[in-house]
Enzyme design. Structure first.
Site, PDB file in Angstrom:
ATOM      1  N   TYR A  55     -54.838  52.970  22.951  1.00 21.34           N
ATOM      2  CA  TYR A  55     -56.356  53.076  23.483  1.00 21.34           C
ATOM      3  C   TYR A  55     -56.786  51.847  24.058  1.00 21.34           C
ATOM      4  CZ  TYR A  55     -58.276  57.459  22.112  1.00 21.34           C
ATOM      5  OH  TYR A  55     -58.851  58.711  22.155  1.00 21.34           O
ATOM      6  N   GLU A  57     -60.382  51.497  25.846  1.00 17.50           N
ATOM      7  CA  GLU A  57     -61.315  51.746  26.454  1.00 17.50           C
ATOM      8  C   GLU A  57     -61.993  50.000  27.209  1.00 17.50           C
ATOM      9  OE1 GLU A  57     -60.866  53.127  23.659  1.00 17.50           O
ATOM     10  OE2 GLU A  57     -62.222  54.810  23.396  1.00 17.50           O
ATOM     11  N   ASP A 200     -62.731  61.838  50.425  1.00 17.17           N
ATOM     12  CA  ASP A 200     -61.835  62.420  49.351  1.00 17.17           C
ATOM     13  C   ASP A 200     -60.599  62.505  50.112  1.00 17.17           C
ATOM     14  OD1 ASP A 200     -60.057  63.860  47.621  1.00 17.17           O
ATOM     15  OD2 ASP A 200     -61.910  65.015  47.079  1.00 17.17           O
ATOM     16  N   THR A 226     -56.245  61.575  44.586  1.00 18.67           N
ATOM     17  CA  THR A 226     -55.402  61.696  43.484  1.00 18.67           C
ATOM     18  C   THR A 226     -54.321  61.002  43.785  1.00 18.67           C
ATOM     19  OG1 THR A 226     -54.815  63.640  44.812  1.00 18.67           O
ATOM     20  CG2 THR A 226     -55.999  64.346  42.875  1.00 18.67           C
ATOM     21  N   LYS A 229     -50.042  63.652  44.849  1.00 18.35           N
ATOM     22  CA  LYS A 229     -49.817  64.649  46.216  1.00 18.35           C
ATOM     23  C   LYS A 229     -48.932  63.609  47.106  1.00 18.35           C
ATOM     24  CE  LYS A 229     -53.891  67.541  45.464  1.00 18.35           C
ATOM     25  NZ  LYS A 229     -55.316  66.755  44.774  1.00 18.35           N
ATOM     26  N   ARG A 235     -49.917  62.588  37.899  1.00 19.90           N
ATOM     27  CA  ARG A 235     -51.151  63.178  38.046  1.00 19.90           C
ATOM     28  C   ARG A 235     -52.222  61.871  37.647  1.00 19.90           C
ATOM     29  NH1 ARG A 235     -49.430  68.414  39.189  1.00 19.90           N
ATOM     30  NH2 ARG A 235     -51.782  68.567  39.352  1.00 19.90           N
TER      31      ARG A 235
HETATM   32  N1  DSN Z   1     -55.533  71.678  43.549  1.00 22.01           N
HETATM   33  C1  DSN Z   1     -55.642  70.978  44.384  1.00 22.01           C
HETATM   34  C2  DSN Z   1     -54.997  71.313  45.750  1.00 22.01           C
HETATM   35  O1  DSN Z   1     -53.744  72.284  45.387  1.00 22.01           O
HETATM   36  O2  DSN Z   1     -55.244  71.087  46.725  1.00 22.01           O
HETATM   37  C3  DSN Z   1     -56.987  70.636  44.977  1.00 22.01           C
HETATM   38  O3  DSN Z   1     -57.845  70.118  43.680  1.00 22.01           O
END
Ligand code: DSN
Length: 451
Positions: A55, A57, A200, A226, A229, A235
């Protein structure tokens, strides 16, 4: 040595069995969902160890609990690598994923009830950019902008809406948009009405790091992404504040950090932070640029192959890792049939809305494809040509299935459809070819579970 899969095979046969089956699925299938990728073994090792148990924080050197000296090391590495990779003065690597990262941006910049602007969901925008089903469309007054009939963002509309509604925050970035984002133009629009511009870049952040897509950093005040990707990490989420953002509000970095913790989250996921640090370390190496360039080459080659084989694409092509197929020449609400038919041949895609969607988000009239994962496997233009042909052939096999208007009818119709897929010789034959192709591009070599 931190090794995975040693114990679970003995202690939990059921979960291990599911992991093995997922391993076989990815080994023998073409993963074309544009938001997915295969993180390296080093990323998975950083994710799967005792950093999971701590933990922490707070932020490095300012923690509430003891014992955080090594967590501080990895979090500082992740922050410094993010700052270097994206060329920003401030990065927060604690958001659990992209949606919490975006919520933190609202908390840092807006009061409930304030006006915000984002891209309409059926036009490719994300839920968290003000769509009505997300709290961002309920807690804030959300004004949604669109793409034109050619599929490109409608800058004229965006400018007019911004002037009329004077939003506090404007989002640029999307989940289903295959063209370069006009960050510079959006930056000017936001400045002209005194709004924050948040970019974003969840989908394209790997391309941005590699210089394959224009960076929003000179034009936006805040950038979110994120990490799983095109960034090819675990993640997770990152929020960055740019020099422009600090110029607009010198406290913006502090406000973002406070919005993440204690505003939205408790303890950060330290194993995830460690894995983000590893992924960013990989991205700072020269090989990553070649990888990102190949993603786009593959995407363009796949788009060409699809169009050469008679398939219509939104905007007639792509600038990035993503392709949006417009299935309306064959009917409406048919994305589900194409998704299932492709899955039958071990080709994974997702049904997706298209601009001016004639059906609904649950039964949309498009599919979305992307090349990050198959590029990680080492596939190139030659393979894209083949994959495009297979996809087109499968679409032609099932193009006449149409969603029944009558909801009662649907269950029966889907059953009939599934039966026809099982018996479809063409789809079964393509599936065999897909497996042969995939075996030539092995994933995670040396990882026992995939043997
Ligand atoms: N779920 C994601 C995507 O597939 O683009 C976006 O949050």
């Amino acid at each position: 040595k931190i090794s995975m899969m040693d114990d679970i095979s003995k202690t939990d046969a059921e979960v291990f069995d599911a992991i093995k089956k997922e391993g076989v699925r990815i080994r023998d299938g073409l993963e074309l969902i544009p938001s997915e990728n295969y993180a390296s073994k080093a990323v998975l090792q950083a994710l799967g160890n005792f950093f999971n148990c701590k933990y922490s924080e707070g932020y490095p050197k300012k923690r509430y609990y003891g014992g955080n000296q090594f967590v501080d090391e990895v979090e500082t590495l992740a922050i410094e690598r993010a700052k270097k990779a994206f060329k920003v003065p401030h990065a927060n690597v604690q958001p659990y994923s992209g949606s919490p990262a975006n919520f933190a941006v609202y908390i840092a910049t807006c009061q409930p009830g304030d006006t915000i602007m984002g891209q309409n969901l059926p036009d490719g925008g994300h839920l968290t950019h003000g769509w009505k089903a997300s709290v961002t469309g309920q807690f804030y007054k959300s004004i949604l902008y669109h793409v034109k009939s050619d599929g490109y963002l409608d800058l004229k509309e965006i400018r007019e809406l911004a002037e009329k509604h004077k939003p506090k925050l404007i989002w640029v970035g999307a989940t289903a948009y295959a063209r370069e984002f006009p960050f510079e133009e959006l930056g000017k629009i936001a400045d002209s009405v005194g709004a924050y511009l948040a970019a974003d870049i969840a989908h394209i952040s790997g391309l941005v790091i590699a210089g394959v897509h224009k960076s929003p950093v000179p034009y936006a005040h805040i950038v979110t992404t994120t990490t799983h990707k095109t960034l090819r990490g675990p993640r997770g989420g990152i929020i960055m504040v740019t020099q422009k953002g600090l110029h607009k509000d010198p406290d913006l970095a502090y406000k973002i950090d406070r919005a993440v913790f204690p505003g939205l989250q408790g303890g950060p996921h330290d194993n995830q932070t460690a894995a983000i640090a590893v992924a960013l370390g990989e991205e700072l190496k020269p090989d990553f640029k070649k990888y990102a360039e190949q993603i786009v080459k593959n995407s363009k080659a796949l788009a060409k192959s699809l169009m050469d084989n008679g398939i219509k694409l939104v905007t007639n092509g792509t600038d990035n890792h993503m392709i949006l197929v417009d299935l309306t020449p064959f009917g409406k609400g048919n994305g589900i049939f194409i998704q299932d038919a492709l899955e039958m041949a071990n080709i994974t895609v997702n049904k997706n809305t298209i601009p001016a969607e004639p059906s609904s988000p649950f039964y949309p009239s498009g599919i979305r494809l992307g090349t990050p994962a198959i590029t990680t496997r080492g596939m190139k233009e030659k393979e894209m040509q083949l994959i495009g042909k297979w996809i087109a052939e499968i679409i032609m096999e099932v193009k006449d299935f149409e969603l029944p208007e009558d909801k009662e009818e649907r269950a029966k119709y889907f059953k009939k459809f599934k039966e026809s897929l099982n018996q479809n010789k063409k789809i079964n034959s393509i599936k065999k070819d897909v497996v042969v192709l995939c075996r030539k591009f092995p994933l995670y070599p040396g990882m026992g579970v995939l043997r």
